[in-house]
Design a protein around this motif. Structure first.
Motif, mmCIF file in Angstrom:
data_model
loop_
_atom_site.group_PDB
_atom_site.id
_atom_site.type_symbol
_atom_site.label_atom_id
_atom_site.label_comp_id
_atom_site.label_asym_id
_atom_site.label_seq_id
_atom_site.Cartn_x
_atom_site.Cartn_y
_atom_site.Cartn_z
ATOM 1 N N GLU A 180 6.295 12.029 5.669
ATOM 2 C CA GLU A 180 6.414 11.646 4.264
ATOM 3 C C GLU A 180 5.090 11.057 3.782
ATOM 4 O O GLU A 180 4.287 10.549 4.580
ATOM 5 C CB GLU A 180 7.544 10.628 4.049
ATOM 6 N N GLY A 181 4.848 11.138 2.462
ATOM 7 C CA GLY A 181 3.617 10.619 1.878
ATOM 8 C C GLY A 181 2.608 11.715 1.599
ATOM 9 O O GLY A 181 2.684 12.826 2.142
ATOM 10 N N ASP A 182 1.629 11.396 0.745
ATOM 11 C CA ASP A 182 0.620 12.369 0.345
ATOM 12 C C ASP A 182 -0.768 11.739 0.491
ATOM 13 O O ASP A 182 -1.110 10.779 -0.212
ATOM 14 C CB ASP A 182 0.852 12.788 -1.110
ATOM 15 N N PRO A 183 -1.604 12.267 1.395
ATOM 16 C CA PRO A 183 -2.933 11.688 1.607
ATOM 17 C C PRO A 183 -4.004 12.262 0.690
ATOM 18 O O PRO A 183 -5.176 11.854 0.781
ATOM 19 C CB PRO A 183 -3.226 12.066 3.059
ATOM 20 N N ARG A 184 -3.663 13.171 -0.203
ATOM 21 C CA ARG A 184 -4.658 13.916 -0.974
ATOM 22 C C ARG A 184 -5.534 12.959 -1.805
ATOM 23 O O ARG A 184 -5.048 12.184 -2.632
ATOM 24 C CB ARG A 184 -3.976 14.922 -1.894
ATOM 25 N N PHE B 79 0.839 -1.196 0.000
ATOM 26 C CA PHE B 79 0.000 0.000 0.000
ATOM 27 C C PHE B 79 0.879 1.252 0.000
ATOM 28 O O PHE B 79 1.972 1.248 0.577
ATOM 29 C CB PHE B 79 -0.894 0.035 1.243
ATOM 30 N N PRO B 80 0.409 2.334 -0.607
ATOM 31 C CA PRO B 80 1.099 3.619 -0.441
ATOM 32 C C PRO B 80 1.094 4.000 1.038
ATOM 33 O O PRO B 80 0.083 3.831 1.727
ATOM 34 C CB PRO B 80 0.249 4.596 -1.275
ATOM 35 N N THR B 81 2.203 4.499 1.536
ATOM 36 C CA THR B 81 2.319 4.771 2.969
ATOM 37 C C THR B 81 2.529 6.255 3.245
ATOM 38 O O THR B 81 3.111 6.996 2.436
ATOM 39 C CB THR B 81 3.478 3.974 3.584
ATOM 40 N N ILE B 82 2.048 6.632 4.428
ATOM 41 C CA ILE B 82 2.222 7.992 4.930
ATOM 42 C C ILE B 82 2.751 7.856 6.352
ATOM 43 O O ILE B 82 2.188 7.091 7.157
ATOM 44 C CB ILE B 82 0.888 8.767 4.944
ATOM 45 N N VAL B 83 3.817 8.563 6.662
ATOM 46 C CA VAL B 83 4.418 8.483 7.993
ATOM 47 C C VAL B 83 4.276 9.835 8.673
ATOM 48 O O VAL B 83 4.687 10.869 8.131
ATOM 49 C CB VAL B 83 5.901 8.066 7.920
ATOM 50 N N CYS B 84 3.681 9.785 9.850
ATOM 51 C CA CYS B 84 3.554 10.999 10.658
ATOM 52 C C CYS B 84 4.616 10.992 11.760
ATOM 53 O O CYS B 84 5.216 9.952 12.050
ATOM 54 C CB CYS B 84 2.162 11.091 11.268
#
Length: 459
Positions: free
Chosen positions: A357-361, A337-342
């Motif tokens: 990193e990553g883009d939730p748009r 899955f595409p990942t987003i790290v906070c």
């Protein structure tokens, strides 16, 4: 002495096959013997046609041996379920001695091998010799014995234990009588303790509070001493997992304390106890356990992946991790899955969640972590993802602890307002008390560990 030999084999397809050595014809006597033997084999095959279709044996030929002269003629009894009949005919002519002819036969089946000696008189006499060797089973044909497990449980895990037992007939539920003395200490009884001797035994525990840990430890220490074959402790949630670090001198790492208590479970007849834990907070905690216990660390992430595949927008899913610890713990299981790290950054006296990193748009973002307590970090992560354009936001944690009913902070997003609510909030049933509270309360959905636990018990 001149020796004339012919070897004949009758196979299950109704044909009689002959292979000759370099020798003269054996004559009419041999042909008569072959004819009688064919008739006998054909009659025997007709009796056993329905039994031979699922039998596979390697052809075996009996060795040449001396003939027997019985004083009485026994009745021929067909051996059970043969897969082939092998014949060997020997005709020998001796100078200045009477000619002797005979047939040496061997019929073997899956159950019992049989040796027959047949003399070519009229009628043919058959002598049943004791078997000399057992027939080797074909590779992989032996039936594997199914493992049977007696599953005990505490009061909190009764519902989960029933779901586990429903997964397989090999898992049998066993109850324990949980009582207390007047002073509050446990008064526990294991019914039919003699009945579990020699059985594989498991206990499904729930350490939801310190008040229940002692009474369950008492049972956990008692079961392996009842002469059982093996013992498995299933503890879906390891409650002190977050207390694994010492930041200041004097801090007590209670994760290590509980691990030491579980490491001293008595050894059963089958060896050390198997300890099954789901999504422990830090993988290095496996080294807290001693050699008397075998930790088996499982995960609830496969349940999440299966649920995500059922969503109508499954091709638009991104996974968000609220901090680096969650990324280290789960990113390999969710790498497709595409990942987003906070990350949490300090601004003055406050700690603020930022996207590292990553883009939730435009994505349906699912926040993944091992556990949630008050939910503060998860809500901050939800807000920053919504601010950066996430179309939908959901969450998954294996262990929903939610002290003081903190689960009430999470509302359902009915569409278009991801900053105010979650589309889904998935938890497992590792914390039974929480499951009772959030059941049938959107956005919560419970993904049961029952199938995974049952599969682990039957290993």
């Amino acid at each position: 002495m001149k020796i004339k030999r012919e070897r004949h084999r009758f196979e299950g397809d109704g044909h009689f096959r002959t292979s000759k050595t370099n020798s003269p014809n054996t004559g009419k006597l041999t042909k008569a013997i072959i004819t009688q033997t064919q008739n006998l084999a054909a009659r025997h095959q007709r009796r056993n046609t329905k039994h031979t279709s699922d039998r596979h044996m390697a052809a075996t030929r009996a060795p040449l041996s001396s003939y027997q002269n019985p004083s009485s003629t026994p009745t021929l009894k067909s051996p059970p379920k043969p897969s082939y009949v092998a014949f060997e005919i020997k005709a020998s002519t001796l100078r200045k001695k009477k000619k002797q002819n005979g047939i040496r036969c061997e019929i073997k089946s899956f159950e019992n091998p049989h040796n027959w000696t047949i003399e070519p008189d009229t009628p043919i006499h058959v002598f049943h010799n004791p078997p000399e060797a057992q027939v080797a089973m074909a590779s992989g044909s032996a039936v594997k014995k199914v493992k049977k497990v007696c599953l005990f449980y505490c009061a909190e895990t009764k519902s989960l234990a029933q779901k586990v037992a429903a997964q397989s007939d090999a898992i049998e539920l066993r109850s324990i009588t949980w009582r207390k003395f007047d002073d509050g200490f446990p008064n526990i009884f294991i019914p039919n303790a003699h009945g579990i001797r020699g059985h594989h035994v498991a206990f499904l525990a729930s350490f939801s509070s310190p008040s229940v840990i002692f009474e369950q430890l008492s049972v956990i220490y008692a079961l392996p001493k009842l002469f059982i074959s093996s013992f498995t402790l299933v503890l879906p949630f390891f409650p002190t997992g977050t207390s694994e670090r010492m930041e200041d001198e004097g801090d007590v790492a209670t994760a290590f304390t509980l691990a030491r208590a579980l490491s001293n479970i008595p050894i059963s007849m089958g060896g050390p106890t198997s300890l099954v834990i789901y999504d422990i907070h830090a993988l290095q905690e496996r080294f807290y356990f001693g050699d008397n216990v075998l930790p088996c660390f499982e995960s609830g992430i496969p349940l999440l992946k299966s649920r995500l595949q059922q969503l109508p927008d499954s091709d638009n899913i991104s996974i968000a991790f609220p901090d680096d610890g969650a990324w280290k713990r789960f990113h390999k299981q969710l790498q497709h899955f595409p990942t987003i790290v906070c990350a949490k950054v300090r601004e003055g006296d406050q700690r603020i969640v930022r996207i590292k990193e990553g883009d939730p748009r435009g994505r349906h973002v699912v926040i993944v972590d091992d556990l949630v307590q008050s939910g503060g970090t998860l809500i901050e992560c939800q807000k920053v993802l919504a601010a950066h354009g996430a179309a939908k936001i959901s969450a998954y944690v294996t262990h929903g602890i939610f002290p003081n009913r903190s689960w009430e902070r999470f509302q359902r997003d009915n569409g278009g307002n991801p900053e105010h609510g979650l589309t889904y909030f998935w938890i497992s049933d590792s914390c039974p008390l929480t499951v009772k509270d959030v059941m049938h309360n959107p956005p919560f959905e419970v993904l049961s560990l029952a199938g995974s636990i049952a599969a682990t018990l039957l290993i």
